[in-house]
Design an enzyme around this catalytic site. Structure first.
Site, short mmCIF file in Angstrom:
data_model
loop_
_atom_site.label_atom_id
_atom_site.label_comp_id
_atom_site.label_asym_id
_atom_site.label_seq_id
_atom_site.Cartn_x
_atom_site.Cartn_y
_atom_site.Cartn_z
N SER A 65 0.87 -1.18 0.00
CA SER A 65 0.00 0.00 0.00
C SER A 65 0.89 1.22 0.00
CB SER A 65 -0.89 0.00 1.25
OG SER A 65 -1.50 1.26 1.44
N TYR B 272 -2.33 -0.15 10.90
CA TYR B 272 -2.25 -0.58 9.50
C TYR B 272 -0.95 -0.10 8.87
CZ TYR B 272 -3.64 -1.31 4.63
OH TYR B 272 -3.70 -1.73 3.33
#
Length: 238
Positions: free
Chosen positions: A141, A154
């Site tokens: 990501s 995260y």
């Protein structure tokens, strides 16, 4: 059984990016092993791929379970004769203030995003080293390289995933093995609070956009490796 058709293992294959990539690879004559938690969705995808022309393997289970991962890798090699690609796509997230996370949530996110990536790479590596070729691809990501308010858990998992693949790339290049990491921005998928197709996702990347980008990375000549690919929708500032 051994043959010359390319073989790929895809984790997180039942939805979103993984599903789109599985269908794209099936249409390009790949043998596939599909990994996800949801057995029903995996069976539906396997049936769709079988209609395209190749019967895939599928494994429903937890990517952080070492015995499960070993079984998936060994059965793939036994059935297809070799592994060419491992696409680490499985991922989960939890968001909010740091004090809102439980220790269990922390472990779950790191187990899926980091340990799962480690295990599939580790179990595939002996086979890739024996063949002196292969490609390990991790779908990370853009938050592996930046942070945001409410994303401490995260982001930490994605930074760890990024560091693992960066070090692994240096370690196995001498063995003829490619390592690529793809960093995505906003993708219209089930991952977000709003469902796929929600109007708030207008202009975001589609799972098919991501699948096409991953396939581009996979489809380079033997002497070419795309170490990293950062991809965003035009309407997302980075």
């Amino acid at each position: 059984m051994s043959n010359s058709l390319p073989t790929a293992i895809i984790t997180g294959a039942s939805r979103g990016i993984g599903r789109a990539l599985a269908l794209l690879l099936a249409k390009n004559n790949f043998q596939l092993s599909l990994v996800a938690r949801n057995k029903g969705e995996l069976k539906d995808l396997a049936a769709e791929i079988t209609e395209i022309g190749h019967r895939p393997l599928y494994f429903d289970g937890d990517v952080s379970d070492e015995a499960f991962v070993s079984d998936a890798v060994e059965k793939t090699v036994h059935t297809f004769g070799h592994i060419d690609f491992v696409i680490n796509n499985a991922g989960i997230g939890a968001f909010g203030p740091t004090e809102s996370y439980t220790a269990t949530q922390w472990d779950q996110v790191f187990d899926t995003n980091v340990k799962g990536t480690f295990l599939f790479c580790q179990k595939a590596l002996p086979h890739l080293k024996a063949a002196k070729k292969g490609h390990l691809i991790t779908i990370a990501s853009d938050v592996a390289k930046r942070v945001f308010d409410g994303g401490s858990l995260y982001c930490a998992s994605k930074y760890a995933q990024h560091a693992f693949t960066e070090a692994l790339r240096k370690e196995v290049r001498r063995d003829g093995i490619k390592v690529s990491t793809i960093y995505s921005g906003l993708v219209d998928s089930h991952f977000h609070a709003d469902p796929a197709g929600d109007p708030s996702h207008a202009g975001w990347l589609s799972p098919e956009d991501m699948a096409n980008s991953i396939y581009y990375v996979m489809n380079q000549p033997a002497h070419v490796v795309i170490d990293e690919l950062m991809i965003h929708p035009l309407n997302q500032e980075y």
